[in-house]
Design a protein around this motif. Sequence first.
Motif, mmCIF file in Angstrom:
data_model
loop_
_atom_site.group_PDB
_atom_site.id
_atom_site.type_symbol
_atom_site.label_atom_id
_atom_site.label_comp_id
_atom_site.label_asym_id
_atom_site.label_seq_id
_atom_site.Cartn_x
_atom_site.Cartn_y
_atom_site.Cartn_z
ATOM 1 N N GLU A 76 0.927 -1.234 0.006
ATOM 2 C CA GLU A 76 -0.120 -0.176 -0.397
ATOM 3 C C GLU A 76 0.787 1.138 0.167
ATOM 4 O O GLU A 76 0.347 2.428 -0.387
ATOM 5 N N ARG B 37 -2.599 3.434 -12.295
ATOM 6 C CA ARG B 37 -2.059 4.488 -10.942
ATOM 7 C C ARG B 37 -3.191 4.008 -9.717
ATOM 8 O O ARG B 37 -3.032 4.226 -9.157
ATOM 9 N N GLU B 38 -4.524 4.239 -10.306
ATOM 10 C CA GLU B 38 -5.898 3.749 -9.738
ATOM 11 C C GLU B 38 -5.533 2.357 -8.945
ATOM 12 O O GLU B 38 -6.111 2.161 -8.373
ATOM 13 N N GLN B 39 -4.653 1.293 -9.751
ATOM 14 C CA GLN B 39 -4.713 0.272 -8.692
ATOM 15 C C GLN B 39 -3.667 0.230 -7.787
ATOM 16 O O GLN B 39 -3.631 -0.631 -7.358
ATOM 17 N N ALA B 40 -2.995 1.160 -7.908
ATOM 18 C CA ALA B 40 -1.729 1.078 -7.403
ATOM 19 C C ALA B 40 -1.556 0.669 -5.898
ATOM 20 O O ALA B 40 -2.556 1.256 -4.867
ATOM 21 N N GLY B 41 -0.878 0.235 -4.862
ATOM 22 C CA GLY B 41 -1.098 -0.184 -3.719
ATOM 23 C C GLY B 41 -1.581 -0.957 -3.802
ATOM 24 O O GLY B 41 -2.348 -1.684 -2.227
ATOM 25 N N ILE C 171 1.500 -3.518 -7.561
ATOM 26 C CA ILE C 171 0.040 -3.641 -7.544
ATOM 27 C C ILE C 171 0.011 -4.829 -7.034
ATOM 28 O O ILE C 171 1.014 -6.352 -7.567
ATOM 29 N N GLN D 133 3.518 2.014 -1.774
ATOM 30 C CA GLN D 133 3.638 1.759 -2.796
ATOM 31 C C GLN D 133 2.660 2.613 -3.935
ATOM 32 O O GLN D 133 2.874 1.459 -4.720
ATOM 33 N N ASN D 134 2.720 3.601 -3.893
ATOM 34 C CA ASN D 134 1.396 4.289 -4.249
ATOM 35 C C ASN D 134 2.183 5.345 -5.067
ATOM 36 O O ASN D 134 1.642 6.454 -4.391
ATOM 37 N N SER D 135 2.857 5.416 -5.744
ATOM 38 C CA SER D 135 3.308 6.655 -6.166
ATOM 39 C C SER D 135 4.428 7.037 -7.838
ATOM 40 O O SER D 135 4.294 6.013 -8.459
ATOM 41 N N THR E 28 6.172 0.772 -12.055
ATOM 42 C CA THR E 28 6.317 2.131 -11.498
ATOM 43 C C THR E 28 7.358 2.420 -13.549
ATOM 44 O O THR E 28 7.002 2.731 -14.061
ATOM 45 N N THR F 237 5.362 2.509 -7.503
ATOM 46 C CA THR F 237 3.812 1.855 -8.287
ATOM 47 C C THR F 237 3.901 0.020 -8.489
ATOM 48 O O THR F 237 4.889 -0.682 -9.727
#
Length: 139
Positions: A36, A70-74, A46, A38-40, A56, A44
């Motif tokens: 969670e 990006r919507e699913q990141a983390g 998933i 890792q959302n940058s 990433t 990135t």
Amino acid sequence: MERQHGAATWSGATEMGEKQEKSPEGVKYFRLSEIEEQNSFKSTWIIIHHKVYDVTKFLDEHPGGEEVLREQAGANATESFEDVGHSTDAREMAASMVIGELHPVSLGTSPCWWSNLIIPSLAAGIVTLMYRIYTTDGE
């Protein structure tokens, strides 16, 4: 510390210990809380089918656009990944981005067998009771 998960035994640190844990087979385990984070744009990650992917470097190349990733990141992107119907080539490409697996502790446990039995039984009982009340009121 050793823990049992399925037929394989894995060893690693406690939750307060080191971040990465490995199974005897050398698989890196990541806890959900680590994923969670890792959302940058710098990192990135998933989850798809309990495997952790570092996407990433793939953000700019993704055919559906980086926003989709990006919507699913983390988070767990399994349902979204399967709903789209990715090709065999896409699955092979994704395999090259696997960096580990979701930690067995993060998988959680499924509800007990009795809760899978009690909830439907209660629902059936309530429906039956309501039906009987409805039919006796009409007489």
